[in-house]
Motif scaffolding. Structure first.
Motif, PDB file in Angstrom:
ATOM      1  N   GLN A 196      67.017  11.610   5.666  1.00 53.36           N
ATOM      2  CA  GLN A 196      66.044  11.813   6.736  1.00 53.36           C
ATOM      3  C   GLN A 196      64.643  11.715   6.128  1.00 53.36           C
ATOM      4  OE1 GLN A 196      67.931  15.339   6.972  1.00 53.36           O
ATOM      5  NE2 GLN A 196      69.306  14.888   8.670  1.00 53.36           N
ATOM      6  N   TRP A 204      62.074  13.179  10.827  1.00 56.72           N
ATOM      7  CA  TRP A 204      61.615  14.525  11.175  1.00 56.72           C
ATOM      8  C   TRP A 204      60.540  14.485  12.266  1.00 56.72           C
ATOM      9  CZ3 TRP A 204      63.891  18.929   9.531  1.00 56.72           C
ATOM     10  CH2 TRP A 204      64.700  18.879   8.402  1.00 56.72           C
ATOM     11  N   CYS A 246      61.568  23.038  13.371  1.00 54.96           N
ATOM     12  CA  CYS A 246      61.881  21.747  12.753  1.00 54.96           C
ATOM     13  C   CYS A 246      60.814  21.383  11.722  1.00 54.96           C
ATOM     14  CB  CYS A 246      61.966  20.671  13.836  1.00 54.96           C
ATOM     15  SG  CYS A 246      62.641  19.100  13.288  1.00 54.96           S
ATOM     16  N   MET A 306      61.344  20.838   7.739  1.00 57.95           N
ATOM     17  CA  MET A 306      60.861  19.601   7.119  1.00 57.95           C
ATOM     18  C   MET A 306      60.098  19.912   5.833  1.00 57.95           C
ATOM     19  SD  MET A 306      58.131  16.918   8.773  1.00 57.95           S
ATOM     20  CE  MET A 306      57.567  15.472   7.871  1.00 57.95           C
ATOM     21  N   THR A 360      53.065  13.476  12.495  1.00 57.24           N
ATOM     22  CA  THR A 360      53.795  14.745  12.497  1.00 57.24           C
ATOM     23  C   THR A 360      52.918  15.867  13.044  1.00 57.24           C
ATOM     24  OG1 THR A 360      54.842  13.979  10.437  1.00 57.24           O
ATOM     25  CG2 THR A 360      55.243  16.258  11.098  1.00 57.24           C
TER      26      THR A 360
END
Length: 460
Positions: free
Chosen positions: A277, A282, A301, A305, A316
């Motif tokens: 991943q 992510w 999450c 990460m 992000t």
């Protein structure tokens, strides 16, 4: 040749501490050795060009070619096809092509795709049209790689009609051309047309590859069609079998597609089955959770990460700040906004400032939101101003609403949103004379409120 020499000598500078011209170094070495520089053989040149790691090394190599008149002795296009594009130096790449043309050397099927990639980076569509005429004249316009390059260039310029003409002119088009037109439509906001092209591709008997599926799943996510998403998942599985391995880019596109369709359970299932991943994996999960108001899941999450050692990027943080906006968590939003630059060295962009203005405005901190907008290193766009305008409507702040409406009208004088929202603010405060005045202005400017609509789809 003279124009290329002047261009390269202008470019060639050694990084600090002391900027030194490459031409000076060459002259110094020639003076020391008291001999002319030796002409490199073609095998050595190819190895040097493919192994150079930065633009300064490329500049040195081309300076040597100029001093030894190599390009004059060997005028084949191969020696002009430069790797500047791979080094994120599109301007330099374009200048080399211009010098090649002035030297009377015609491009080949490798030159044109390189130049087209450069033109896409520079959005130089007018030069692309000239190059297209050259390709037609020398019979390379239907070459697989040239054709897909022209489709990609016209699509990025928003000229989908020209892109479709290039696509339609070759009845024996290859998969690369299909990928270019589907990707261009998908990225250009024409998701439905991209899906239609994919269906036509399948009817022609061609099998999609990973590039095809990434574009199509992105288009499906934009449409939010869950039934289509399940069908495309099967196509992704078939493409994986054809490739012989799981493709990270395709799996990330599935996560993103399911997230945009509102099925975070399916997105999480694909995410957990991935062997690796990366930051895109992510980020797709975080953005998906944030988009549908799952604030705790999005922030959890993000925490996982960071614990996994994956470095977040600016996208992000857009997802993280969006989650804070949905949850109304002002303190957390401030914390993550400061974390961007403090912990990861990411300078906030307009999207991040927009999230913070929205967060502060919805929390009733209108003065703080205004201060952030005034201190931003870039000018706010209509979306950011719209966030603050919505906050003024929510909290009934007449003074701030008038200030925001003024700026919105300067940015988009044709847009009726500022007048409509300002009228609503006046009405919430019982200022009916002001409501009538705003409506009179709208009538004089022939602005009318655009009626809303909704699109219903079946998930069965």
């Amino acid at each position: 040749m003279i124009s290329l020499q002047r261009f390269m000598i202008k470019l060639c500078r050694i990084p600090p501490p002391k900027p030194t011209r490459i031409s000076d170094l060459l002259n110094r070495s020639l003076t020391t050795s008291n001999s002319a520089p030796s002409t490199p053989d073609r095998e050595t040149l190819a190895a040097q060009l493919s192994s150079c790691s930065c633009v300064s090394q490329l500049n040195q190599i081309y300076c040597r070619l100029i001093r030894t008149q190599f390009l004059h002795l060997y005028p084949a296009p191969f020696h002009w096809n430069n790797p500047y594009t791979r080094r994120d130096a599109p301007t330099e790449s374009l200048f080399v092509y211009v010098s090649m043309s002035r030297a009377g050397v015609l491009p080949d099927c490798y030159t044109i795709p390189i130049v087209l990639k450069t033109l896409c980076q520079l959005y130089a569509v007018e030069i692309g049209r000239q190059l297209h005429s050259v390709a037609v004249r020398i019979g390379l316009d239907s070459n697989e790689f040239c054709e897909s390059g022209f489709i990609n260039l016209y699509s990025k310029a928003g000229e989908f009609g020209n892109a479709r003409k290039v696509f339609d002119q070759n009845p024996e088009r290859k998969l690369g051309s299909w990928n270019a037109i589907i990707g261009g439509l998908s990225q250009g906001g024409r998701a439905k047309e991209a899906i239609e092209m994919f269906v036509e591709l399948r009817r022609c008997g061609l099998l999609p590859d990973d590039v095809t599926m990434v574009s199509v799943t992105s288009a499906c996510g934009a449409l939010g069609d869950m039934r289509l998403a399940l069908q495309l998942h099967k196509c992704v599985y078939q493409a994986e079998i054809a490739v012989g391995k799981s493709d990270l880019l395709m799996l990330n596109s599935l996560v993103d597609m399911y997230g945009k369709c509102g099925r975070m359970d399916l997105a999480y299932r694909v995410f957990k089955r991935m062997e690796v991943q990366n930051v895109s994996s992510w980020t797709s999960m975080i953005v998906g959770y944030a988009m549908h108001g799952h604030v705790d899941e999005a922030l959890e999450c993000f925490r996982c990460m960071r614990e996994a050692g994956v470095r977040p990027n600016h996208v992000t943080f857009v997802g993280v700040l969006s989650a804070c906006v949905h949850g109304g968590t002002v303190q957390e939003g401030r914390y993550y906004f400061e974390m961007m630059n403090k912990d990861y060295g990411i300078n906030p962009r307009l999207q991040h400032y927009g999230c913070m203005v929205d967060l502060l405005g919805k929390a009733g901190l209108l003065q703080e939101a205004r201060k952030m907008m005034e201190e931003m290193p870039m000018k706010a766009n209509s979306a950011v101003w719209g966030c603050l305008m919505g906050a003024c409507e929510k909290h009934g702040n007449v003074e701030m609403g008038e200030w925001v409406a003024k700026h919105l009208q300067q940015l988009e004088p044709w847009n009726d949103v500022a007048f409509v929202v300002l009228s609503n603010i006046y009405a919430s405060r019982g200022l009916w004379k002001e409501v009538e005045r705003v409506r009179r202005i709208m009538h004089q400017r022939k602005l009318a409120k655009v009626p809303g609509y909704s699109l219903a789809g079946s998930a069965d």
